[in-house]
Each structure stands twice: as structure tokens, then as C-alpha cells.
Design a protein around this motif. Structure first.
Motif, short mmCIF file in Angstrom:
data_model
loop_
_atom_site.label_atom_id
_atom_site.label_comp_id
_atom_site.label_asym_id
_atom_site.label_seq_id
_atom_site.Cartn_x
_atom_site.Cartn_y
_atom_site.Cartn_z
N MET A 162 0.88 -1.12 0.16
CA MET A 162 -0.11 0.15 0.08
C MET A 162 0.86 1.44 0.12
SD MET A 162 -3.08 0.81 2.49
CE MET A 162 -2.29 2.01 3.90
N PRO A 163 0.62 2.21 -0.93
CA PRO A 163 1.26 3.37 -0.83
C PRO A 163 1.19 4.29 0.38
CG PRO A 163 -0.51 3.78 -2.41
CD PRO A 163 -0.59 2.37 -1.84
N GLU A 164 2.29 4.98 0.78
CA GLU A 164 2.18 5.73 1.95
C GLU A 164 1.24 6.99 1.87
OE1 GLU A 164 5.66 8.18 4.40
OE2 GLU A 164 6.14 6.11 3.67
N LYS A 165 0.55 7.32 2.88
CA LYS A 165 -0.34 8.34 2.75
C LYS A 165 0.19 9.74 2.57
CE LYS A 165 -4.02 6.09 5.35
NZ LYS A 165 -5.03 5.97 6.63
N LYS A 166 -0.19 10.75 1.76
CA LYS A 166 0.35 12.12 1.71
C LYS A 166 -0.66 12.92 2.35
CE LYS A 166 2.53 13.42 -1.86
NZ LYS A 166 3.59 13.62 -2.29
N TYR A 167 -0.33 13.33 3.78
CA TYR A 167 -1.03 14.13 4.82
C TYR A 167 -1.40 15.50 4.20
CZ TYR A 167 -1.23 10.22 7.65
OH TYR A 167 -1.02 8.74 8.10
N SER A 168 -2.45 16.33 4.25
CA SER A 168 -2.47 17.57 3.69
C SER A 168 -1.56 18.48 4.58
CB SER A 168 -3.88 17.97 3.69
OG SER A 168 -4.60 17.88 4.89
N LEU A 169 -1.30 18.23 5.67
CA LEU A 169 -0.54 18.96 6.72
C LEU A 169 0.65 18.24 6.84
CD1 LEU A 169 -2.86 20.35 9.55
CD2 LEU A 169 -2.30 21.61 7.47
N SER A 170 1.86 18.92 6.83
CA SER A 170 3.20 18.19 6.88
C SER A 170 3.55 18.29 8.40
CB SER A 170 4.27 19.01 6.21
OG SER A 170 4.53 20.38 6.59
N PRO A 171 4.38 17.47 9.14
CA PRO A 171 4.86 17.32 10.47
C PRO A 171 5.07 18.90 11.12
CG PRO A 171 5.59 15.46 9.39
CD PRO A 171 5.15 16.43 8.10
N ASP A 172 5.79 19.41 10.21
CA ASP A 172 6.23 20.80 10.86
C ASP A 172 5.17 21.88 10.94
OD1 ASP A 172 6.34 21.09 7.90
OD2 ASP A 172 7.88 22.65 8.00
N GLN A 173 3.83 21.61 10.25
CA GLN A 173 2.75 22.32 10.44
C GLN A 173 1.95 22.04 11.58
OE1 GLN A 173 1.60 21.53 6.18
NE2 GLN A 173 1.34 23.69 6.26
N ILE A 174 2.28 20.97 12.18
CA ILE A 174 1.51 20.65 13.56
C ILE A 174 2.05 21.23 14.73
CG2 ILE A 174 0.80 18.87 14.81
CD1 ILE A 174 -0.27 18.73 12.08
#
Length: 118
Positions: free
Chosen positions: A1-13
Motif C-alpha cells: 500500500m502506498p504511503e499516505k500524503k497528508y495535507s499538513l506536513s509534520p512541521d505544520q502541526i
């Protein structure tokens, strides 16, 4: 299964709430970037990890989508607050509570769904 591409990047949290509790959210929120349209709180499931009991959805997910566990994940509630900060004032609601986003864009108690325990 391909890795999910989240709409927020970790540095935006960023830290918006003081909680380490977890929740479940669908990919419509975390991947597709939709606002939360339906949220409910069930009794927290404690399996050694702190669970808030909150479940977050965009509100347009059908049963087939929900039945596929690849379409949702476990996150810290704070992470989901970064996707939609409008949920923050509602997070202290008791288990059995549900909210739906009304046509005016504001959350309203979904009295047909839940049965809060006081």
C-alpha cells in the motif's frame, strides 16, 4: 500500500491543546484536507494508550469507505485540531455526544445520533 500524503506536513502541526489522548479520523480530513463535518465521542477504549473516545469524519464517507480500515487512522487529538481548530471548544463534551456541521458552517449538537451520559 502506498504511503499516505497528508495535507499538513509534520512541521505544520503545533500544540493547540494540552492533551496526549488519541482519536480516530478519516483520510477525508487528514489526506484530502476536508473540514470535519461530523464528530462523535464514544466511551474511550483503553488498551494501554490514552484514547479520548473522539471520532472525526468529513461527513460524506459512505459505509464502504468506513469499512475499509485503510481509510482512517489513529492520531493525537491535537493533530486533528490542527486540521480543524473549530472542534476545540467541543472537546470536553461527554461520551455519547455527537456534532454535525450545519449548513451555516457552524457545529450543532446532533441530538438524533448521540445520548450523552452526564
Amino acid at each position: 500500500m502506498p504511503e499516505k500524503k497528508y495535507s499538513l506536513s509534520p512541521d505544520q502541526i503545533v500544540r493547540l491543546i494540552d492533551s496526549q489522548e488519541g482519536c480516530i479520523a478519516t483520510d477525508r480530513i487528514t489526506v484530502d484536507g476536508c473540514k470535519i463535518g461530523f464528530m462523535y465521542r464514544e466511551e474511550p477504549y483503553q488498551d494501554g494508550r490514552p484514547d479520548s473516545g473522539w471520532r472525526f469524519m468529513a461527513g460524506d464517507e459512505d459505509q464502504d469507505y468506513m469499512d475499509n480500515s485503510d481509510n482512517h487512522g489513529v492520531y493525537q487529538v491535537n493533530t486533528i485540531c490542527n486540521y480543524d481548530p473549530e472542534i476545540i471548544p467541543l472537546l470536553d463534551s461527554p461520551p455519547g455526544t455527537a456534532y454535525i456541521r450545519g449548513t451555516d458552517g457552524e457545529f450543532e449538537l446532533d441530538e438524533e445520533w448521540g445520548n450523552p451520559q452526564d
